[in-house]
Design an enzyme around this catalytic site. Sequence first.
Site, PDB file in Angstrom:
ATOM      1  N   HIS A 112       0.782  -1.212  -0.129  1.00 39.04           N
ATOM      2  CA  HIS A 112      -0.014   0.092   0.161  1.00 39.04           C
ATOM      3  C   HIS A 112       0.847   1.145   0.101  1.00 39.04           C
ATOM      4  O   HIS A 112       0.561   2.126   0.512  1.00 39.04           O
ATOM      5  CB  HIS A 112      -0.807   0.134   1.206  1.00 39.04           C
ATOM      6  CG  HIS A 112      -2.086  -0.794   1.163  1.00 39.04           C
ATOM      7  ND1 HIS A 112      -3.152  -0.842   0.398  1.00 39.04           N
ATOM      8  CD2 HIS A 112      -2.363  -2.114   1.667  1.00 39.04           C
ATOM      9  CE1 HIS A 112      -3.893  -1.749   0.473  1.00 39.04           C
ATOM     10  NE2 HIS A 112      -3.320  -2.689   1.345  1.00 39.04           N
ATOM     11  N   ASP A 172      -0.627  -4.955   5.977  1.00 42.11           N
ATOM     12  CA  ASP A 172      -1.760  -5.807   5.335  1.00 42.11           C
ATOM     13  C   ASP A 172      -1.430  -5.990   3.658  1.00 42.11           C
ATOM     14  O   ASP A 172      -0.617  -5.119   3.134  1.00 42.11           O
ATOM     15  CB  ASP A 172      -3.071  -5.113   5.432  1.00 42.11           C
ATOM     16  CG  ASP A 172      -3.446  -4.008   4.927  1.00 42.11           C
ATOM     17  OD1 ASP A 172      -2.390  -3.042   5.130  1.00 42.11           O
ATOM     18  OD2 ASP A 172      -4.167  -3.340   4.174  1.00 42.11           O
ATOM     19  N   GLU A 173      -2.024  -6.928   3.164  1.00 41.11           N
ATOM     20  CA  GLU A 173      -1.983  -7.350   2.005  1.00 41.11           C
ATOM     21  C   GLU A 173      -1.036  -6.878   1.204  1.00 41.11           C
ATOM     22  O   GLU A 173      -0.925  -6.137   0.181  1.00 41.11           O
ATOM     23  CB  GLU A 173      -3.422  -6.293   1.274  1.00 41.11           C
ATOM     24  CG  GLU A 173      -4.585  -6.672   1.709  1.00 41.11           C
ATOM     25  CD  GLU A 173      -5.569  -5.913   1.264  1.00 41.11           C
ATOM     26  OE1 GLU A 173      -6.692  -6.253   0.812  1.00 41.11           O
ATOM     27  OE2 GLU A 173      -5.662  -4.472   1.209  1.00 41.11           O
ATOM     28  N   VAL A 174       0.201  -7.544   1.483  1.00 43.39           N
ATOM     29  CA  VAL A 174       1.741  -7.261   0.768  1.00 43.39           C
ATOM     30  C   VAL A 174       1.877  -8.068  -0.494  1.00 43.39           C
ATOM     31  O   VAL A 174       1.293  -9.427  -0.528  1.00 43.39           O
ATOM     32  CB  VAL A 174       2.847  -7.780   1.803  1.00 43.39           C
ATOM     33  CG1 VAL A 174       4.157  -7.335   1.309  1.00 43.39           C
ATOM     34  CG2 VAL A 174       2.525  -6.828   3.114  1.00 43.39           C
ATOM     35  N   GLU A 225      -2.749  -9.669   9.345  1.00 43.17           N
ATOM     36  CA  GLU A 225      -1.850 -10.534   8.721  1.00 43.17           C
ATOM     37  C   GLU A 225      -0.260 -10.695   9.467  1.00 43.17           C
ATOM     38  O   GLU A 225       0.285 -11.757   9.392  1.00 43.17           O
ATOM     39  CB  GLU A 225      -1.434  -9.983   7.178  1.00 43.17           C
ATOM     40  CG  GLU A 225      -2.487  -9.960   6.273  1.00 43.17           C
ATOM     41  CD  GLU A 225      -3.523  -9.024   6.038  1.00 43.17           C
ATOM     42  OE1 GLU A 225      -3.965  -8.331   7.299  1.00 43.17           O
ATOM     43  OE2 GLU A 225      -3.804  -8.501   4.869  1.00 43.17           O
TER      44      GLU A 225
END
EC number: 3.2.1.52
Length: 372
Positions: A112, A172-174, A225
């Site tokens: 992000h 998050d969301e890597v 995460e």
Amino acid sequence: SFGAFTINESSIVDSPRFPYRGILIDTSRHYLSVKTILKTLDAMAFNKFNVLHWHIVDDQSFPYQSTTFPQLSNKGSYSPSHVYTPNDVHMVIEYARLRGIRIIPEFDSPGHTESWGKGQKNLLTACYSPEQRIQGVGPINPTLNTTYAFLTSIFTEVSKVFPDQFIHLGGDEVNFECWASNPKIQNFMKKKGFGEDYTKLQSFYMLKLMNIIASLNKVPIVWQEVFDNKAQVRILIPGTVIQVWKDVNYFEELRLITAAGFPVILSAPWYLDWISYGQDWRKYYTVEPLNFSGTEKQKKLILGGEACLWGEYVDATNLTPRLWPRASAVGERLWSRGDIRDLGDAYARLTRHRCRMVKRGIEAEPLFTGYC
Ligand SMILES: *[C@@H]1O[C@H](CO)[C@@H](O)[C@H](O)[C@H]1NC(C)=O
Ligand SMILES: *[C@@H]1O[C@H](CO)[C@@H](O)[C@H](O)[C@H]1NC(C)=O
Ligand SMILES: *[C@@H]1O[C@H](CO)[C@@H](O)[C@H](O)[C@H]1NC(C)=O
């Protein structure tokens, strides 16, 4: 007289059930003016929320004006006027403080972060195509010493600008595919003995970042995460707060995190950016955050919850009616006794409260048919 209100003398004995009652706003997907943020703080105070989680930057834009790295917003904001100056930030913090609201900033990384890369060279990982050509950028490059020097500088500034004890570090969301495509990252993985497990590389990064934060005497909050990557459980700094956002089986997640001894903020059932026909406030209201199997000690680790209004489809034109009174249901759930659950009674009170907000200039949408 006309325009005056009279109330009978009363005394109120009241206190919150959970200490953390948050609202998330996202000023990266769309810039929100300071005026809009201050109005949201007013509405939060009317609904007994005490934390504004300011998701201030993300892939799309970097509106935070840094004094240490002015290029970040010079290059990474939507435009020179879509920024928060030090003065703006100070104003938001002070306005919130006077209403009993803390501002917790989030500088989400290592994913992000596309907008960070515009003003800070060599920060992001170059992603490679199968033909070994560079195509675009991915998460922050966790293998370079320069990365951690930069993080130390920017978070030293952030920790001074934002007085709160907590800083949200995201996590998050890597995008592991980008990391995996880069030959230098592959080398680093080999040297460290991480095999093909990119959660280990993320842990390596997060631990270094959390240590920077700890050295600045702040407490990190991270998305779930960072806990879920099991390799990281051992190396999470004690006291790190985990924010649960994934809607699948979140009670089990609460059980696991609290069993490992970490404090939790619950957001999974309260993603208010998801909209639907009808009275979805009922669903938000019905949630019982402590309804998971665990000891009393585990339940004490639930600090509270947060209603998240992500900004992909939200700007100043629709933020207020989308947030209120839907978030009011979350506010009551986090403030009041757990056994206050009657939906009919809540409907009557929420309807009155919505009209109260409208009278005070908050454009809260109607719950159903009727009038104020
Ligand atoms: C104030 O108290 C009086 C006497 O108990 C009652 O009749 C009146 O309705 C109350 N007014 C309000 C605004 O609650
Ligand atoms: C990066 O830092 C580590 C640890 O301080 C050091 O061992 C290493 O030589 C440094 N690498 C470079 C390229 O400066
Ligand atoms: C708690 O969870 C159980 C099992 O899922 C459910 O039957 C019950 O209605 C829940 N209670 C509350 C207050 O949410």
